[in-house]
Design an enzyme around this catalytic site. Structure first.
Site, PDB file in Angstrom:
ATOM      1  N   CYS A 192      -5.916  -4.239  25.049  1.00 51.28           N
ATOM      2  CA  CYS A 192      -6.956  -3.528  24.312  1.00 51.28           C
ATOM      3  C   CYS A 192      -7.428  -2.307  25.109  1.00 51.28           C
ATOM      4  O   CYS A 192      -7.799  -2.438  26.278  1.00 51.28           O
ATOM      5  CB  CYS A 192      -8.133  -4.457  24.033  1.00 51.28           C
ATOM      6  SG  CYS A 192      -9.507  -3.622  23.235  1.00 51.28           S
ATOM      7  N   TYR A 231       2.340   7.655 -23.344  1.00 59.51           N
ATOM      8  CA  TYR A 231       3.183   8.849 -23.449  1.00 59.51           C
ATOM      9  C   TYR A 231       4.506   8.634 -24.180  1.00 59.51           C
ATOM     10  O   TYR A 231       5.347   9.518 -24.186  1.00 59.51           O
ATOM     11  CB  TYR A 231       3.447   9.447 -22.067  1.00 59.51           C
ATOM     12  CG  TYR A 231       3.889   8.434 -21.013  1.00 59.51           C
ATOM     13  CD1 TYR A 231       5.050   7.690 -21.154  1.00 59.51           C
ATOM     14  CD2 TYR A 231       3.124   8.243 -19.863  1.00 59.51           C
ATOM     15  CE1 TYR A 231       5.444   6.786 -20.196  1.00 59.51           C
ATOM     16  CE2 TYR A 231       3.509   7.334 -18.898  1.00 59.51           C
ATOM     17  CZ  TYR A 231       4.664   6.604 -19.071  1.00 59.51           C
ATOM     18  OH  TYR A 231       5.049   5.696 -18.127  1.00 59.51           O
ATOM     19  N   CYS A 249     -11.331  -3.081  26.077  1.00 59.49           N
ATOM     20  CA  CYS A 249     -11.813  -4.150  26.962  1.00 59.49           C
ATOM     21  C   CYS A 249     -10.711  -4.729  27.844  1.00 59.49           C
ATOM     22  O   CYS A 249     -10.978  -5.568  28.694  1.00 59.49           O
ATOM     23  CB  CYS A 249     -12.466  -5.260  26.143  1.00 59.49           C
ATOM     24  SG  CYS A 249     -11.277  -6.266  25.239  1.00 59.49           S
ATOM     25  N   GLU A 290       4.752  17.487 -20.145  1.00 58.07           N
ATOM     26  CA  GLU A 290       3.544  16.678 -19.953  1.00 58.07           C
ATOM     27  C   GLU A 290       3.409  16.259 -18.494  1.00 58.07           C
ATOM     28  O   GLU A 290       4.353  16.389 -17.717  1.00 58.07           O
ATOM     29  CB  GLU A 290       3.566  15.457 -20.878  1.00 58.07           C
ATOM     30  CG  GLU A 290       4.875  14.712 -20.885  1.00 58.07           C
ATOM     31  CD  GLU A 290       4.975  13.766 -22.088  1.00 58.07           C
ATOM     32  OE1 GLU A 290       4.810  12.561 -21.853  1.00 58.07           O
ATOM     33  OE2 GLU A 290       5.225  14.225 -23.214  1.00 58.07           O
ATOM     34  N   LYS A 292       9.676  16.644 -10.073  1.00 57.19           N
ATOM     35  CA  LYS A 292       8.668  16.089  -9.164  1.00 57.19           C
ATOM     36  C   LYS A 292       8.121  17.169  -8.245  1.00 57.19           C
ATOM     37  O   LYS A 292       8.874  17.987  -7.725  1.00 57.19           O
ATOM     38  CB  LYS A 292       9.291  14.970  -8.326  1.00 57.19           C
ATOM     39  CG  LYS A 292       9.850  13.830  -9.192  1.00 57.19           C
ATOM     40  CD  LYS A 292       9.042  12.583  -9.078  1.00 57.19           C
ATOM     41  CE  LYS A 292       9.469  11.783  -7.888  1.00 57.19           C
ATOM     42  NZ  LYS A 292       8.979  10.442  -7.859  1.00 57.19           N
ATOM     43  N   CYS A 319     -15.822  -7.388  23.285  1.00 60.19           N
ATOM     44  CA  CYS A 319     -15.190  -6.069  23.176  1.00 60.19           C
ATOM     45  C   CYS A 319     -16.143  -5.111  22.443  1.00 60.19           C
ATOM     46  O   CYS A 319     -16.535  -5.359  21.305  1.00 60.19           O
ATOM     47  CB  CYS A 319     -13.871  -6.230  22.436  1.00 60.19           C
ATOM     48  SG  CYS A 319     -12.991  -4.704  22.168  1.00 60.19           S
TER      49      CYS A 319
HETATM   50  S1  IVH Z   1       8.516   8.938 -20.321  1.00 53.48           S
HETATM   51  C1  IVH Z   1      12.204   6.898 -21.882  1.00 53.48           C
HETATM   52  N1  IVH Z   1       6.381  10.290 -19.609  1.00 53.48           N
HETATM   53  O1  IVH Z   1       7.603   7.859 -14.605  1.00 53.48           O
HETATM   54  C2  IVH Z   1      11.106   7.696 -21.294  1.00 53.48           C
HETATM   55  N2  IVH Z   1       7.194   8.639 -18.093  1.00 53.48           N
HETATM   56  O2  IVH Z   1       9.913   7.997 -12.880  1.00 53.48           O
HETATM   57  C3  IVH Z   1      10.134   6.866 -20.606  1.00 53.48           C
HETATM   58  N3  IVH Z   1       5.824   8.360 -16.079  1.00 53.48           N
HETATM   59  O3  IVH Z   1       9.003   4.850 -15.694  1.00 53.48           O
HETATM   60  C4  IVH Z   1       9.252   7.506 -19.650  1.00 53.48           C
HETATM   61  N4  IVH Z   1       4.302   9.873 -16.593  1.00 53.48           N
HETATM   62  O4  IVH Z   1       6.420   5.015 -15.469  1.00 53.48           O
HETATM   63  C5  IVH Z   1       7.261   9.324 -19.238  1.00 53.48           C
HETATM   64  N5  IVH Z   1       4.476  11.534 -19.161  1.00 53.48           N
HETATM   65  C6  IVH Z   1       5.329  10.567 -18.802  1.00 53.48           C
HETATM   66  C7  IVH Z   1       5.213   9.856 -17.589  1.00 53.48           C
HETATM   67  C8  IVH Z   1       6.176   8.889 -17.275  1.00 53.48           C
HETATM   68  C9  IVH Z   1       4.682   8.958 -15.705  1.00 53.48           C
HETATM   69  C10 IVH Z   1       6.488   7.322 -15.266  1.00 53.48           C
HETATM   70  C11 IVH Z   1       7.019   6.151 -16.036  1.00 53.48           C
HETATM   71  C12 IVH Z   1       8.504   6.126 -15.758  1.00 53.48           C
HETATM   72  C13 IVH Z   1       8.559   6.849 -14.452  1.00 53.48           C
HETATM   73  C14 IVH Z   1       9.915   7.419 -14.152  1.00 53.48           C
END
Ligand code: IVH
Length: 697
Positions: free
Chosen positions: A409, A228, A412, A116, A315, A433
């Site tokens: 500046c 989520y 001015c 996701e 990431k 200015c």
């Molecule tokens: S699951 C125990 N799903 O990412 C699992 N987190 O870097 C809980 N986040 O604290 C998190 N999208 O704020 C999950 N699809 C997603 C997410 C997600 C963004 C954030 C969330 C978490 C952080 C960790």
């Protein structure tokens, strides 16, 4: 008997309105499929607000009226999470991701993964009991977070009551609150118009907004929330995806972009797809989250102290490029703030050629030890312009010297100053200015301020160069002969400008106030201040404490306003604008009745259905006069919740009548309510649920 009958009818109407308006909200925010016009919606909401004011005990804390916020300040009490809010292990490398997948596959068999989007905002946990939103808590330290329920109630896509069936009696659902790009851009435009520094990215903007004291501010900022993760003891299904699909039928906004994957190839294809496709999403994402689908397998895998072993975040590499820093320019804004801007050797980054990048202030140059001639990394996150994030020290020229920040500046020559608590340097020479003067005039004539057509930046500069425009008040002294004589400006343009200048004299007071360009006084703040104080004289005479009484005015804004009016130069400009005939008073609304004719009223405390300023407006609409302090001249006080005990004592001593909100409303009864808009017949609800899986590939 009769009274009771109307009362029960009213209460029945309240319940109908609550239900219907929530249905409209859901269609609008979750389904993206509005069913009634904004106008009809507002009229019905207003009707519900009026009923809630009349029957405060019957008002539902989860009423759709809460979505517009209130002026009750949120306290952000710290509360314990029922289930700890863990973070996620993350990686940038597909090799590490591969190792994680191998490990999971070794430990549990026949594993399904759910891929996701990783939303780039701030995490929230929503607690529901019997289908009703009880609490919304930030992540905090994972064990305890801040209760931000009032603010979260204003987010249209968060259901306050659940629909459908099958949800557990008690459960928590977690997700991300984020600020879509459209809201973020609007916020930054507003901030810049008010002379404030723009927010760096949507994530900071979302987190900052959620901690705002006034839920009205939150309501206007346009946050969104996608869920989520569900936590609870009696969840209906044994897998993550099935429960989220069910949550979607309960009214939650759940991502449409989730996919069940069974192999590393499938996961990598999902990542590769979204690494480019995410640029077309209306909100920021910073990666992909991969989770084990089965709860039983999640339990087998367990957690470390910090994060579950059954999930990982991959990431996306922020897009960055390496290039040479050629020079640094210093821009002077209309408030005198100095912004350094880096000139770079042109480089390709995320599909565009980058030549300039922002460096926020002197501290940042020092922190990164940025030097002229350095090879630097530029990154494009959710930010508007790219920024320098790092210096490639291995390529630093041998003769490089630390960067010396300017002391004067560039426009001015005045010596720069640094104010306490401000990261930027400022040029204090506001009256002479050039970019400050031009910037203020450009702001003054801009569309949302005085809206003077024909006076663009270039013409303003031309007029300034010819000594015809030194401040905003000079605009009203311009004459046709002078203008027509200027190079590049014929009779027609001159006439056009003067028409615009004339028309601006009927611009309403709140926009005139915004146009003055007082620091931190944006378009909306100006509206609140104008409504509260009614006249410019009253604003100019107000103390910091009095100014802070207006809705949405904190001490920073209040101080900026008093400083503005303490300045002789500003006062003389205001006087000249006044003589030119600009509107310096709010236009009185048409009277609704004479019920309060000749009465002096003090409005005090907080009210259920209306803001204090709305109550004051009602007093005036019905012919009364608002006073700030209790004295023998006061006819009565309308006391809301928590009116100060000192005020009450004083009123009692002076024998001033105290009315509550209901009694006050009864007194002015006969005020025509908003025309009743009928609620259409209930629509058949969709039987099928939104497909979540397989929308993608
Ligand atoms: S699951 C125990 N799903 O990412 C699992 N987190 O870097 C809980 N986040 O604290 C998190 N999208 O704020 C999950 N699809 C997603 C997410 C997600 C963004 C954030 C969330 C978490 C952080 C960790």
């Amino acid at each position: 008997m009769r009274v009771r009958m109307t009362q029960s009818k009213d209460i029945q109407r309240m319940r109908e309105l609550e239900q219907y308006l929530e249905q409209c909200n859901y269609q609008y925010y979750v389904e993206n499929n509005p069913t009634i016009s904004d106008f009809e919606f507002d009229a019905l909401l207003r009707e519900l607000q009026d009923l809630e004011a009349k029957y405060p005990d019957e008002a539902d804390p989860n009423s759709p009226t809460r979505r517009v916020g209130s002026d009750l300040t949120s306290e952000f009490e710290s509360v314990e999470h029922r289930y700890a809010m863990q973070s996620l292990a993350n990686t940038y490398s597909s090799e590490e991701l591969g190792e994680w997948i191998d490990r999971i596959t070794r430990e549990v068999s026949d594993v399904e993964f759910v891929c996701e989007l990783k939303f780039d905002g701030t995490a929230i946990s929503l607690c529901y009991e019997n289908g009703v939103l009880q609490r919304a808590v930030t992540r905090g330290d994972g064990k305890r977070g801040d209760d931000v329920t009032n603010n979260v109630r204003t987010i249209g896509s968060v259901p306050m009551k659940l629909r459908g069936e099958g949800y557990p009696a008690v459960f928590e659902i977690r997700g991300e609150i984020y600020m879509p790009y459209a809201s973020f851009d609007r916020l930054n435009r507003e901030r810049e118009a008010a002379g404030e520094a723009p927010m760096a990215n949507p994530r900071n903007a979302a987190a900052g907004t959620l901690k705002q004291q006034s839920s009205q501010v939150v309501a206007r900022r346009g946050l969104d929330c996608t869920l989520y993760h569900i936590a609870g003891d009696n969840l209906p299904f044994a897998t993550h995806i099935e429960n989220l699909e069910a949550a979607s039928t309960w009214g939650f906004k759940v991502s449409e972009h989730m996919k069940v994957c069974r192999s590393r190839q499938e996961i990598e294809a999902f990542i590769a797809y979204w690494d480019t496709e995410r640029k077309n999403l209306p909100f920021a994402t910073d990666g992909i989250v991969i989770k084990v689908n089965s709860y039983a397998q999640q339990r087998t895998l367990g957690s470390t102290a910090k994060a579950p072993r059954w999930a990982v975040a991959y990431k996306f590499q922020a897009e960055r490029a390496l290039t040479r820093l050629v020079s640094v320019d210093f821009q002077v804004g209309r408030t005198g703030a100095i912004t350094p801007v880096a000139n770079l050797e042109p480089v390709q980054l995320a599909g565009t050629v980058v030549k300039r990048a922002s460096i926020h202030n002197a501290d940042q140059i020092a922190a990164l030890d940025i030097r002229l001639g350095d090879m630097v990394y530029v990154e494009k996150g959710g930010e508007i312009i790219p920024k320098i994030t790092e210096v490639e020290l291995s390529e630093r020229p041998a003769d490089s010297k630390p960067f010396e920040y300017i002391t004067h500046c560039p426009e001015c020559g005045s010596e720069l100053v640094r104010y306490e608590g401000e990261a930027k340097h400022f040029c204090p020479n506001s009256s002479e200015c050039k970019p400050q003067i031009i910037g203020r005039i450009v702001h003054f004539v801009s569309r949302k301020a005085m809206d003077i057509e024909g006076l663009g930046g270039e013409t303003i500069e031309l007029l300034w160069e010819n000594g015809m425009l030194k401040d905003i008040a000079d605009i009203y002294d311009l004459n046709p002969q002078q203008l027509a004589a200027l190079p590049r400006l014929g009779d027609k343009s001159a006439a056009n400008i003067l028409d615009g200048v004339r028309a601006s004299k009927s611009v309403p007071f709140e926009r005139v106030l915004f146009a003055l360009g007082i620091r931190f006084v944006g378009e909306t703040t100006a509206k609140y201040i104008a409504t509260h104080f009614r006249t410019l004289d009253a604003i100019a005479a107000a103390t910091v404490e009095e100014l802070s009484e207006a809705e949405e005015v904190g001490s920073k804004i209040a101080v900026a306003i008093t400083e503005y009016f303490a300045d002789e130069h500003n006062r003389s400009i205001v006087e000249r604008l006044k003589s030119a005939g600009l509107k310096f008073e709010i236009e009185e609304k048409q009277r609704s009745s004479n019920a309060l004719e000749g009465k002096s009223v003090v409005i005090s405390g907080k009210f259920v259905g209306r803001s204090r300023d709305d109550m004051k407006a009602l007093v005036e609409e019905h012919g009364g006069r608002n006073l700030a302090a209790v004295s023998a001249n006061v006819d009565f006080i309308v006391a809301g919740e928590n009116m100060g005990p000192a005020k009450r004592q004083k009123a009692e001593k002076l024998g001033v009548t105290i009315l509550n909100e209901e009694e006050f409303m009864a007194l002015i009864e006969g005020t025509p309510a908003v025309e009743q808009v009928s609620i259409p017949e209930p629509q058949p609800t969709k039987e099928e649920t939104k497909p979540i899986q397989g929308t993608l590939f």
